[in-house]
Every structure is written in C-alpha cells, then in structure tokens.
Write an enzyme that holds these catalytic residues in place. Structure first.
Site, PDB file in Angstrom:
ATOM      1  N   HIS A 107       0.809  -1.176   0.075  1.00 15.59           N
ATOM      2  CA  HIS A 107      -0.035   0.027   0.103  1.00 15.59           C
ATOM      3  C   HIS A 107       0.896   1.165  -0.056  1.00 15.59           C
ATOM      4  CE1 HIS A 107      -2.860   3.251   1.258  1.00 15.59           C
ATOM      5  NE2 HIS A 107      -3.866   2.456   1.068  1.00 15.59           N
TER       6      HIS A 107
ATOM      7  N   GLU B 208      -4.139   1.915  -6.871  1.00 16.03           N
ATOM      8  CA  GLU B 208      -4.629   2.888  -6.111  1.00 16.03           C
ATOM      9  C   GLU B 208      -3.745   4.410  -6.334  1.00 16.03           C
ATOM     10  OE1 GLU B 208      -6.926   1.107  -2.449  1.00 16.03           O
ATOM     11  OE2 GLU B 208      -4.700   1.154  -2.073  1.00 16.03           O
TER      12      GLU B 208
HETATM   13  P1  PGA Z   1      -9.939   5.665   0.832  1.00 19.41           P
HETATM   14  O1  PGA Z   1      -8.781   4.758   1.010  1.00 19.41           O
HETATM   15  O2  PGA Z   1     -10.982   4.885   0.300  1.00 19.41           O
HETATM   16  O3  PGA Z   1     -10.419   6.232   2.093  1.00 19.41           O
HETATM   17  O4  PGA Z   1      -9.340   6.945   0.035  1.00 19.41           O
HETATM   18  C1  PGA Z   1      -8.268   3.819  -0.140  1.00 19.41           C
HETATM   19  C2  PGA Z   1      -7.113   3.210   0.449  1.00 19.41           C
HETATM   20  O5  PGA Z   1      -6.208   3.629   0.932  1.00 19.41           O
HETATM   21  O6  PGA Z   1      -6.959   1.800  -0.067  1.00 19.41           O
END
Ligand code: PGA
Length: 258
Positions: A107, A179
């Site tokens: 992540h 992401e």
């Molecule tokens: P968020 O987080 O939906 O709060 O923007 C997404 C993530 O970090 O996977």
C-alpha cells in the site's frame, strides 16, 4: 451485473480498516455485515466481499466470520521471512494462523512511511504465495507522475518488479489493486473514469488475463462506485473510509449487485 459474471470473475468489494477500530467496533461491523448477507443473499451473488482489519482484530473477526465465510479475511502487511528476529513484524504463517487468507502488500502508505520498496513487495508476494495465501498487491503513482502522463509506465514497473520470476500459475493467484496516491484519503481527489482509462487499459493489456483480478481504490464512495465498476478492466473496488461504516459497505455491495 452482466450475464455470466457470477460464473466468471466475481466483483470484488473489500475494505482495509487501516489503523482504525477497536475490538468492539470490529465485532459490530462484522456482525452487521453477516446479518446483511444472511438477510440479503443476493448481495453475495457474483460478489466477493473481503475485509482487512488491523492485526489486533484479525482473530476476533475470524471467529465471527467462521471458517467457510463468504467474506474473505486479510492482513494489512506481513514479513517475507517465516520467523525470526524481526521485532514488531508478523509473518505470513502467523497471519494465516490468526485467520488471514489475503495479505495486502505495498500500500502507498507503507511505501511512503515504512520503507516498502518494489523489492520488499516482491519478497512479500513470494512469501504469501509460498504459504498458499492470496497476495493483494497495491500499486499507484504520485501526483507528479500522473500530471506528467506517466501513470501507466509507473504502475506497470511496480507490478513487473513485484512479480518478477513468478510462474504463470502463481501470477494467476494475485489480486492487483490500482490506487493512485493522489486519489487516496482525506486529501485525495477522487479519480474520474477519464483519469483511469489509460493506466487501467495498460494494466489490463499486460496483466489482465494472467492475474486473478484488478481492483481500483482511492476515494471510492457511494456516488462514484458504479462508474468506477463500469470501467473495462476493473473487477472490483478496494475501499477505505466509505466502507468503514457498515452502511457504506452495505451500499457498495448493493451497487456491485445492481
Ligand atoms: P480511501 O482509501 O478509500 O479512504 O481513499 C483507499 C485506500 O487507501 O485503499
């Protein structure tokens, strides 16, 4: 949902709670999701829900879900070694022992704050596969790369580095979560389908047929979820804030089922 989805790729709807929720809150959310799925089994048809709590809540959530739950359970991180002198870390076998089936890897918050690199993501993907768990590999570019038009190349390099040397069969067990860093969290700007078209098409072209699924994450909410799911090459959503509340998660399941 298009005809045939239920028998082909499911729509993945999952959340990581990041560093949130006490055990009481974890129990409340999990019991609420289970009650919803029991009342409305159509929300599981062709949909694969998953939840990734903090490690403190892993066993608690596993106990509530039971062994053959329709909701998959994951850990937010795990070390690449099986055991040893790694203070503060937890290994893949330990996460599995506590009930995890998925391991989230790479992540952007871990890359930014905890020194995760392409090489450590590669080691963690390999460790996760070695223990028969499912890697959920997160990739995403910073804003300056997006603005310069370099998103596709950046994320492809992240995936190539993390899966380097894996046989085809193992690649087929990996979930990718795209992401974009600029779209994540309170300061994030929700991505539009136009922002995502090129990078998602590039991911799809190189890895779409070989990985298990490609998910999208970053400021997903109940207003944009349907449009994001409609992007060709997106098999599901990986959600933070919106899904931490039971109502938000339930609504996302409804949107996926619609
Ligand atoms: P968020 O987080 O939906 O709060 O923007 C997404 C993530 O970090 O996977």
């Amino acid at each position: 949902m298009p005809e045939g989805t239920a028998t082909s790729r499911p729509v993945w709807i999952g959340t990581s709670w990041k560093m949130n929720k006490t055990l009481a809150e974890a129990r409340e959310w999990t019991a609420g999701v289970l009650a919803t799925l029991a009342e409305r089994p159509e929300l599981m048809s062709g949909i694969q829900p998953f939840v990734i709590p903090p490690l403190t809540a892993l066993t608690t959530v596993r106990e509530l879900l039971g062994e053959n739950s329709p909701v998959l359970l994951g850990a937010q991180n795990a070390h690449w070694e099986d055991a040893g002198a790694w203070t503060g870390e937890v290994s893949v076998p330990q996460a599995a022992d506590a009930g995890a089936q998925l391991i989230e890897i790479g992540h952007s918050e871990r890359r930014e704050h905890f020194g995760e690199t392409v090489e450590t993501t590669r080691l963690k993907v390999a460790a996760t596969l070695r223990h028969d768990l499912t890697p959920l590999l997160c990739i995403g570019e910073p804003l300056e790369v997006h603005d310069a038009g370099g998103s596709a190349g950046f994320i492809l390099d992240q995936v190539r580095g993390a899966v380097d040397g894996l046989p085809e069969e193992q690649l087929g067990r990996i979930l990718l979560a795209y992401e974009p860093i600029w779209a994540i969290g309170e300061q994030g700007r929700p991505a539009t389908p136009a922002d995502l078209a090129d990078p998602v098409a590039a991911l799809q072209a190189e890895f779409g047929a070989s990985v298990r699924a490609v998910l999208y994450g970053g400021s997903v909410n109940t207003d944009n979820a349907a449009d994001l799911l409609a992007i060709p090459g997106i098999d599901g959503l990986f959600v933070g804030r919106t899904a931490w509340e039971l109502d938000g998660f339930r609504r996302l399941l409804e949107i996926a089922a619609a």
